[in-house]
Design an enzyme around this catalytic site. Structure first.
Site, PDB file in Angstrom:
ATOM      1  CG  HIS A  28     -33.662   9.334  53.487  1.00  0.00           C
ATOM      2  ND1 HIS A  28     -33.878   7.991  53.343  1.00  0.00           N
ATOM      3  CD2 HIS A  28     -32.360   9.535  53.169  1.00  0.00           C
ATOM      4  CE1 HIS A  28     -32.776   7.404  52.923  1.00  0.00           C
ATOM      5  NE2 HIS A  28     -31.817   8.316  52.830  1.00  0.00           N
ATOM      6  CG  HIS A  31     -31.848   7.055  57.149  1.00  0.00           C
ATOM      7  ND1 HIS A  31     -31.916   8.329  56.662  1.00  0.00           N
ATOM      8  CD2 HIS A  31     -30.700   6.532  56.680  1.00  0.00           C
ATOM      9  CE1 HIS A  31     -30.840   8.570  55.922  1.00  0.00           C
ATOM     10  NE2 HIS A  31     -30.089   7.491  55.921  1.00  0.00           N
ATOM     11  CB  CYS A 137     -17.034   5.387  47.204  1.00  0.00           C
ATOM     12  SG  CYS A 137     -18.622   6.256  47.358  1.00  0.00           S
ATOM     13  CB  CYS A 140     -19.343   3.484  50.234  1.00  0.00           C
ATOM     14  SG  CYS A 140     -20.515   3.205  48.913  1.00  0.00           S
ATOM     15  CB  CYS A 162     -19.252   4.750  43.966  1.00  0.00           C
ATOM     16  SG  CYS A 162     -20.288   3.856  45.134  1.00  0.00           S
ATOM     17  CG  HIS A 165     -22.846   6.871  46.973  1.00  0.00           C
ATOM     18  ND1 HIS A 165     -22.268   5.812  47.640  1.00  0.00           N
ATOM     19  CD2 HIS A 165     -23.648   7.496  47.867  1.00  0.00           C
ATOM     20  CE1 HIS A 165     -22.696   5.822  48.899  1.00  0.00           C
ATOM     21  NE2 HIS A 165     -23.535   6.820  49.061  1.00  0.00           N
ATOM     22  CE  LYS A 313     -28.892   3.077  50.276  1.00  0.00           C
ATOM     23  NZ  LYS A 313     -27.893   4.099  50.601  1.00  0.00           N
ATOM     24  CE  LYS A 316     -27.262  16.264  51.491  1.00  0.00           C
ATOM     25  NZ  LYS A 316     -25.928  16.808  51.508  1.00  0.00           N
TER      26      LYS A 316
HETATM   27  N1  MSP Z   1     -23.112   4.720  59.003  1.00  0.00           N
HETATM   28  C1  MSP Z   1     -23.275   3.578  58.165  1.00  0.00           C
HETATM   29  C2  MSP Z   1     -23.736   2.377  58.962  1.00  0.00           C
HETATM   30  C3  MSP Z   1     -22.825   1.969  60.081  1.00  0.00           C
HETATM   31  S1  MSP Z   1     -23.443   0.614  60.965  1.00  0.00           S
HETATM   32  C4  MSP Z   1     -22.195   0.137  61.941  1.00  0.00           C
HETATM   33  C5  MSP Z   1     -24.292   3.890  57.071  1.00  0.00           C
HETATM   34  N2  MSP Z   1     -25.165   4.855  57.341  1.00  0.00           N
HETATM   35  S2  MSP Z   1     -26.310   5.381  56.340  1.00  0.00           S
HETATM   36  O1  MSP Z   1     -26.964   6.438  57.061  1.00  0.00           O
HETATM   37  O2  MSP Z   1     -25.761   5.712  55.070  1.00  0.00           O
HETATM   38  O3  MSP Z   1     -27.324   4.217  56.077  1.00  0.00           O
HETATM   39  C6  MSP Z   1     -27.584   3.239  56.982  1.00  0.00           C
HETATM   40  C7  MSP Z   1     -28.776   2.416  56.660  1.00  0.00           C
HETATM   41  O4  MSP Z   1     -29.927   3.200  56.399  1.00  0.00           O
HETATM   42  C8  MSP Z   1     -28.770   1.497  55.454  1.00  0.00           C
HETATM   43  O5  MSP Z   1     -27.976   0.416  55.494  1.00  0.00           O
HETATM   44  C9  MSP Z   1     -30.229   1.080  55.537  1.00  0.00           C
HETATM   45  O6  MSP Z   1     -30.420   0.232  56.612  1.00  0.00           O
HETATM   46  C10 MSP Z   1     -30.878   2.423  55.748  1.00  0.00           C
HETATM   47  N3  MSP Z   1     -31.196   3.024  54.474  1.00  0.00           N
HETATM   48  C11 MSP Z   1     -30.651   4.147  53.912  1.00  0.00           C
HETATM   49  N4  MSP Z   1     -31.246   4.380  52.713  1.00  0.00           N
HETATM   50  C12 MSP Z   1     -32.159   3.429  52.479  1.00  0.00           C
HETATM   51  C13 MSP Z   1     -33.106   3.177  51.486  1.00  0.00           C
HETATM   52  N5  MSP Z   1     -33.229   3.946  50.423  1.00  0.00           N
HETATM   53  N6  MSP Z   1     -33.912   2.103  51.649  1.00  0.00           N
HETATM   54  C14 MSP Z   1     -33.852   1.281  52.737  1.00  0.00           C
HETATM   55  N7  MSP Z   1     -32.972   1.476  53.681  1.00  0.00           N
HETATM   56  C15 MSP Z   1     -32.095   2.519  53.577  1.00  0.00           C
HETATM   57  O7  MSP Z   1     -24.290   3.235  56.055  1.00  0.00           O
END
Ligand code: MSP
Length: 538
Positions: A28, A31, A137, A140, A162, A165, A313, A316
């Site tokens: 999304h 990411h 959680c 997380c 959490c 979340h 934040k 999903k």
């Molecule tokens: N798999 C772990 C990371 C492991 S790294 C060794 C994880 N994945 S995640 O898909 O949940 O999210 C990873 C990253 O996506 C967040 O830390 C951030 O960098 C980015 N983001 C996810 N949602 C976000 C927002 N709403 N806003 C900005 N960045 C976001 O955690």
């Protein structure tokens, strides 16, 4: 893709990573935000002439992925394969992400090395067997401390939630393996003190310092209640905790345990980009793991803020329903890459709005920048038949433009290249765009064109040369942010036959005035930022 033949050889690469993303769902906006930022940073450093290595990938093990696959009636591996090939990799290609590698934690090149790493720690006595009970959680994939939980309300009344979340935690009781993280608290604090820039921004650094100063508990690094993970090598009833597995991607992708020469030329990362939600893993657990193994520590962990939806934040469960592709089909890929870095200060949270994006697109990209490019090309064609004239009558006004450029380059290089302050860097470049617009408004070349005298022609030539040479610099400076439109501008200026490929242009040479030679063939190129269609209603 990445290399531009411009690198200094023999030095360690400037190594940048994104988090590896959970593939329980499609990517999304949140990411894409981190991944675009890393791409801009690495493209900027490539244009500094550095050897660069940019890594992204996917985190495919753990309970969260397993449950999603179960709910969809497929195996976890099938689920991951499908999402990686149908959603994640295509989005990064679509957004022009020039990563040098893409690591998946289910790949053998990763899992074998993870086992070796953990085995080494076990052999060194850094790991022991113990029991643990605590709130966990799954969102997380982390045990929580009782003090950080929220009290549930409404449907969740009486339960503990959490804080990230806002969903109930599960109480897990397990016998598993522990890494002696508690023994690293003082060494970590010493390291943070000796390396004040290690955690950025300052607020993130303070959060981590406060956390570690309270002392660390040992880290449970294995799980035995499910099996979707890398097996603990000496006890195959356990799988390695997904975060230990995931963090190691930064080493395994760089050749750890497999290609020593490449590892030495790459590792450790200069910049780990992370969302602020996963800061502790990167700034506490990861360096402790490296210390335990005697490996060098990363240069910086830089935490970006969150993209918010309704103050929460973006995730999903609370998505706006807007996919990155919905925005790129409306605004274009380049404007998308530009917008979030331009509109939000990198360490801060920010919200997306169609209205704000549309307004900035129209005023800054289409009117200020795009119009400037098309007006200048049109005038060079109209008054000089498309052949860039020489500037023979420069004066104070032209000197001011040159000084403006030098200032923009210095500010943007420090902001984007060093401080990861993308917003200030982009603003500095756009201040220069505004200055050149002001210069043209003041010089009124369309009026000067009516003066047929030799001086009149010389002034007109000088004004248009100055504007075109300024555009040459804008194309170079904006290339890391907007590679597609910058290339269009580069083509329209006829720069390539004289100066070579755009990606090979050096940031530190951008302010050298006069690089675009007189005689270059300027054509009226494609409109850089077309007028926006009506906003989609769906
Ligand atoms: N798999 C772990 C990371 C492991 S790294 C060794 C994880 N994945 S995640 O898909 O949940 O999210 C990873 C990253 O996506 C967040 O830390 C951030 O960098 C980015 N983001 C996810 N949602 C976000 C927002 N709403 N806003 C900005 N960045 C976001 O955690």
């Amino acid at each position: 893709m990445a290399a531009n033949g411009n690198e200094k050889q023999g030095t360690k690469a400037f190594y940048v990573t994104t988090p590896i993303y959970y593939v329980n769902d499609a990517p999304h906006l949140g990411h894409a935000y981190t991944t675009v930022a890393g791409d801009v940073l690495t493209r900027w450093h490539r244009q500094r002439g550095e050897k660069v290595w940019y890594l992204t990938g996917t985190d495919e093990h753990g309970q969260k992925i397993m449950r999603t696959a179960d709910a969809n009636g497929v195996s976890p591996q099938e689920w991951c394969d499908k999402l990686v090939t149908e959603a994640w990799k295509p989005l990064w290609e679509h957004l022009e992400i020039a990563n040098d590698d893409f690591i998946r934690t289910t790949e053998k090149r990763h899992t074998d090395r993870v086992q070796e790493f953990v085995q080494d720690l076990w052999d060194k006595g850094e790991i022991y067997k113990g029991g643990y009970e605590g709130p966990y959680c799954v969102g997380c994939e982390e045990y929580k401390l009782p003090g950080e939980l929220l009290d549930g309300e409404g449907d969740f009344a009486g339960e503990k939630l959490c804080p990230v979340h806002k969903k109930p935690v599960e109480i897990l009781k397990e016998e598993n393996y522990f890494f002696k993280l508690s023994e690293y608290a003082q060494r970590l604090l010493d390291f943070y003190e000796a390396n004040p820039g290690f955690i950025q921004p300052e607020s993130a650094r303070n959060e981590v310092l406060n956390f570690v100063r309270q002392g660390l508990t040992d880290l449970s690094i294995s799980r035995s209640t499910f099996d979707w993970g890398v097996k603990v090598p000496w006890d195959d009833k356990h799988v390695i905790y997904v975060w230990v597995d995931a963090l190691l991607n930064y080493a395994t992708a760089a050749g750890y345990g497999a290609d020593q020469a490449r590892f030495d030329a790459t590792f450790p990362a200069d910049v780990h980009l992370v969302g602020k939600d996963i800061l502790r893993f990167h700034a506490v657990i990861w360096p402790a793991m490296l210390m335990a193994q005697g490996l060098p520590l990363p240069g910086r962990v830089v935490a970006n803020g969150w993209l918010l939806v309704g103050g929460e934040k973006m995730s999903k469960s609370n998505l706006t329903g807007i996919k990155p592709q919905d925005l790129t089909s409306h605004f274009g890929v380049d404007a998308y890459r530009w917008y979030f870095l331009r509109a939000i200060s990198f360490g801060q949270d920010g919200s997306f709005s169609w209205e704000d994006f549309s307004a900035r697109y129209t005023s800054e990209l289409a009117n200020d920048y795009g119009n400037l490019a098309s007006r200048v090309a049109a005038m060079v064609n109209k008054y000089f038949g498309g052949e860039l004239p020489a500037a023979t009558a420069s004066g104070e006004a032209e000197k001011a433009v040159q000084e403006g450029l030098a200032k923009a380059v210095a500010t943007a290089d420090r902001a984007i290249g060093e401080e990861l302050d993308f917003q200030s860097g982009i603003l500095a470049i756009f201040d220069f765009v505004k200055q050149v617009n002001g210069y043209i408004t003041e010089q009124e070349p369309w009026k000067v064109a009516k003066d047929d005298s030799e001086e009149g022609r010389a002034r007109l030539a000088t004004i248009l040369y100055t504007a075109a040479e300024s555009l040459r610099a804008m194309a170079v400076l904006l290339n890391p942010v907007m590679p597609d439109t910058s290339q269009k501008l580069w083509d329209s200026l006829g720069a390539e036959p004289h100066l070579g490929p755009l990606a090979a242009q050096r940031i530190d040479e951008t302010a050298d005035w006069g690089r675009l030679p007189a005689g270059a063939t300027v054509t009226k190129g494609a409109v850089l930022f077309p007028r926006l269609e009506e906003k989609p209603t769906a």
